[in-house]
Motif scaffolding. Structure first.
Motif, PDB file in Angstrom:
ATOM      1  N   SER A  22     -27.511 -26.420  -3.197  1.00 35.63           N
ATOM      2  CA  SER A  22     -28.336 -27.415  -3.048  1.00 35.63           C
ATOM      3  C   SER A  22     -29.923 -26.955  -3.278  1.00 35.63           C
ATOM      4  CB  SER A  22     -28.368 -27.992  -1.361  1.00 35.63           C
ATOM      5  OG  SER A  22     -28.523 -27.030  -0.576  1.00 35.63           O
ATOM      6  N   PRO A  23     -30.030 -26.881  -4.606  1.00 33.29           N
ATOM      7  CA  PRO A  23     -31.511 -26.342  -4.833  1.00 33.29           C
ATOM      8  C   PRO A  23     -32.486 -26.806  -4.492  1.00 33.29           C
ATOM      9  CG  PRO A  23     -30.254 -27.310  -6.817  1.00 33.29           C
ATOM     10  CD  PRO A  23     -29.244 -27.379  -5.693  1.00 33.29           C
ATOM     11  N   GLU A  24     -32.427 -28.396  -4.146  1.00 31.00           N
ATOM     12  CA  GLU A  24     -33.639 -29.090  -3.747  1.00 31.00           C
ATOM     13  C   GLU A  24     -34.105 -28.585  -2.392  1.00 31.00           C
ATOM     14  OE1 GLU A  24     -29.783 -31.020  -2.915  1.00 31.00           O
ATOM     15  OE2 GLU A  24     -30.727 -30.399  -4.858  1.00 31.00           O
ATOM     16  N   SER A  25     -33.033 -28.315  -1.598  1.00 33.24           N
ATOM     17  CA  SER A  25     -33.280 -27.543  -0.185  1.00 33.24           C
ATOM     18  C   SER A  25     -34.251 -26.383  -0.074  1.00 33.24           C
ATOM     19  CB  SER A  25     -32.142 -27.543   0.669  1.00 33.24           C
ATOM     20  OG  SER A  25     -31.462 -26.472   0.213  1.00 33.24           O
ATOM     21  N   SER A  32     -44.043 -22.356  -1.259  1.00 37.02           N
ATOM     22  CA  SER A  32     -44.899 -21.612  -0.367  1.00 37.02           C
ATOM     23  C   SER A  32     -45.511 -20.378  -1.022  1.00 37.02           C
ATOM     24  CB  SER A  32     -44.034 -21.310   0.953  1.00 37.02           C
ATOM     25  OG  SER A  32     -43.242 -20.021   0.471  1.00 37.02           O
ATOM     26  N   PRO A  33     -46.763 -20.225  -0.363  1.00 33.94           N
ATOM     27  CA  PRO A  33     -47.584 -18.898  -0.987  1.00 33.94           C
ATOM     28  C   PRO A  33     -46.832 -17.623  -1.072  1.00 33.94           C
ATOM     29  CG  PRO A  33     -48.631 -19.966   0.982  1.00 33.94           C
ATOM     30  CD  PRO A  33     -47.503 -20.691   0.783  1.00 33.94           C
ATOM     31  N   GLU A  34     -46.095 -17.532   0.031  1.00 38.67           N
ATOM     32  CA  GLU A  34     -45.282 -16.270   0.084  1.00 38.67           C
ATOM     33  C   GLU A  34     -44.386 -16.043  -1.101  1.00 38.67           C
ATOM     34  OE1 GLU A  34     -46.305 -17.624   4.319  1.00 38.67           O
ATOM     35  OE2 GLU A  34     -45.265 -18.432   2.807  1.00 38.67           O
ATOM     36  N   VAL A  35     -43.899 -16.803  -1.724  1.00 42.43           N
ATOM     37  CA  VAL A  35     -43.058 -16.727  -2.941  1.00 42.43           C
ATOM     38  C   VAL A  35     -43.709 -16.675  -4.168  1.00 42.43           C
ATOM     39  CG1 VAL A  35     -41.024 -17.870  -3.952  1.00 42.43           C
ATOM     40  CG2 VAL A  35     -41.359 -18.081  -1.473  1.00 42.43           C
ATOM     41  N   GLU A  36     -43.213 -15.610  -4.927  1.00 40.06           N
ATOM     42  CA  GLU A  36     -43.739 -15.520  -6.241  1.00 40.06           C
ATOM     43  C   GLU A  36     -42.352 -15.444  -7.166  1.00 40.06           C
ATOM     44  OE1 GLU A  36     -45.970 -12.002  -6.352  1.00 40.06           O
ATOM     45  OE2 GLU A  36     -47.719 -12.706  -5.634  1.00 40.06           O
ATOM     46  N   THR A  37     -42.518 -15.654  -8.489  1.00 37.66           N
ATOM     47  CA  THR A  37     -41.603 -15.974  -9.562  1.00 37.66           C
ATOM     48  C   THR A  37     -41.836 -14.805 -10.650  1.00 37.66           C
ATOM     49  OG1 THR A  37     -41.785 -17.951 -10.695  1.00 37.66           O
ATOM     50  CG2 THR A  37     -40.701 -17.955  -8.583  1.00 37.66           C
ATOM     51  N   GLU A  38     -40.782 -14.832 -11.420  1.00 38.60           N
ATOM     52  CA  GLU A  38     -41.018 -13.932 -12.593  1.00 38.60           C
ATOM     53  C   GLU A  38     -41.374 -15.001 -13.510  1.00 38.60           C
ATOM     54  OE1 GLU A  38     -40.787 -10.691 -13.418  1.00 38.60           O
ATOM     55  OE2 GLU A  38     -40.555 -10.124 -11.383  1.00 38.60           O
ATOM     56  N   ALA A  39     -40.997 -16.205 -13.465  1.00 39.32           N
ATOM     57  CA  ALA A  39     -41.322 -17.262 -14.350  1.00 39.32           C
ATOM     58  C   ALA A  39     -43.002 -17.446 -14.053  1.00 39.32           C
ATOM     59  CB  ALA A  39     -40.769 -18.564 -14.033  1.00 39.32           C
ATOM     60  N   GLN A  47     -36.321 -25.221 -12.382  1.00 39.10           N
ATOM     61  CA  GLN A  47     -35.549 -25.780 -13.111  1.00 39.10           C
ATOM     62  C   GLN A  47     -34.416 -24.917 -13.645  1.00 39.10           C
ATOM     63  OE1 GLN A  47     -35.222 -28.830 -13.951  1.00 39.10           O
ATOM     64  NE2 GLN A  47     -37.001 -29.326 -12.507  1.00 39.10           N
ATOM     65  N   PHE A  48     -34.818 -23.575 -14.094  1.00 36.72           N
ATOM     66  CA  PHE A  48     -33.756 -22.682 -14.320  1.00 36.72           C
ATOM     67  C   PHE A  48     -32.758 -22.254 -13.307  1.00 36.72           C
ATOM     68  CE2 PHE A  48     -32.668 -18.100 -15.305  1.00 36.72           C
ATOM     69  CZ  PHE A  48     -32.057 -18.339 -16.621  1.00 36.72           C
ATOM     70  N   PHE A  49     -33.230 -21.984 -12.060  1.00 41.58           N
ATOM     71  CA  PHE A  49     -32.587 -21.918 -10.986  1.00 41.58           C
ATOM     72  C   PHE A  49     -31.529 -23.055 -10.446  1.00 41.58           C
ATOM     73  CE2 PHE A  49     -32.452 -22.504  -6.303  1.00 41.58           C
ATOM     74  CZ  PHE A  49     -31.655 -21.670  -5.666  1.00 41.58           C
ATOM     75  N   LYS A  50     -32.146 -24.172 -10.678  1.00 45.63           N
ATOM     76  CA  LYS A  50     -31.191 -25.233 -10.398  1.00 45.63           C
ATOM     77  C   LYS A  50     -29.844 -25.310 -11.397  1.00 45.63           C
ATOM     78  CE  LYS A  50     -31.766 -30.302 -10.787  1.00 45.63           C
ATOM     79  NZ  LYS A  50     -32.780 -31.124 -10.710  1.00 45.63           N
ATOM     80  N   GLY A  51     -30.438 -25.288 -12.888  1.00 49.07           N
ATOM     81  CA  GLY A  51     -29.312 -25.052 -13.797  1.00 49.07           C
ATOM     82  C   GLY A  51     -28.420 -24.029 -13.606  1.00 49.07           C
ATOM     83  N   MET A 110     -31.109 -13.793 -12.722  1.00 51.89           N
ATOM     84  CA  MET A 110     -30.765 -13.094 -13.964  1.00 51.89           C
ATOM     85  C   MET A 110     -29.735 -14.315 -14.766  1.00 51.89           C
ATOM     86  SD  MET A 110     -31.782 -10.333 -13.875  1.00 51.89           S
ATOM     87  CE  MET A 110     -30.846  -9.168 -14.719  1.00 51.89           C
ATOM     88  N   PRO A 111     -30.165 -14.042 -16.227  1.00 51.62           N
ATOM     89  CA  PRO A 111     -29.174 -14.923 -16.991  1.00 51.62           C
ATOM     90  C   PRO A 111     -27.726 -14.292 -16.991  1.00 51.62           C
ATOM     91  CG  PRO A 111     -30.848 -13.697 -18.247  1.00 51.62           C
ATOM     92  CD  PRO A 111     -30.966 -13.474 -16.873  1.00 51.62           C
ATOM     93  N   PHE A 112     -26.951 -15.068 -17.667  1.00 49.62           N
ATOM     94  CA  PHE A 112     -25.422 -14.682 -17.734  1.00 49.62           C
ATOM     95  C   PHE A 112     -25.422 -13.165 -18.183  1.00 49.62           C
ATOM     96  CE2 PHE A 112     -25.375 -19.074 -18.219  1.00 49.62           C
ATOM     97  CZ  PHE A 112     -24.718 -19.424 -17.216  1.00 49.62           C
TER      98      PHE A 112
END
Length: 112
Positions: A22-25, A32-39, A47-51, A110-112
């Motif tokens: 359930s990626p939408e959850s 939130s401001p506490e989260v950063e991503t490499e993207a 979108q990548f996480f969901k896929g 991480m990709p495959f």
């Protein structure tokens, strides 16, 4: 979010969203401001996480279970791989790199 528990809540929701497919959850926590991503943009990460999450569940046998493992690519002790395994395959179906520092958490799929 409460500062002392926000990172723990974020990690807990990340794990639940992966196990339950359930990626939408996880989306409100991701934003939130506490989260950063490499993207460069969180929406791109999402979108990548969901896929990747959907594919992990489609290609898995049984439930996904989490093993938090020390990163082999990074010697930083604050970096862990959240590896999700199924009942059949030897290798993980999904791996999320989680780096904690101060009051921030940085995520990368991480990709495959």
């Amino acid at each position: 979010m409460n500062e002392t528990t926000s990172i723990e809540k974020i990690k807990a929701q990340l794990i639940l969203s992966c196990i339950n497919n359930s990626p939408e959850s996880f989306l409100p926590f991701l934003m939130s401001p506490e989260v950063e991503t490499e993207a460069p943009y969180k929406k791109d990460f999402y979108q990548f996480f969901k896929g990747m999450l959907n594919h992990a569940h489609e290609s898995s046998e049984g439930e996904l279970t989490l093993k938090i493992e020390q990163s082999t690519l990074d010697t930083d002790k604050e970096v862990h791989n959240y590896n999700f395994y199924d009942n059949l395959h030897k290798h993980y179906r999904l791996s999320i790199v989680v780096k904690e520092s101060n009051d921030l958490i940085c995520l990368n799929v991480m990709p495959f």
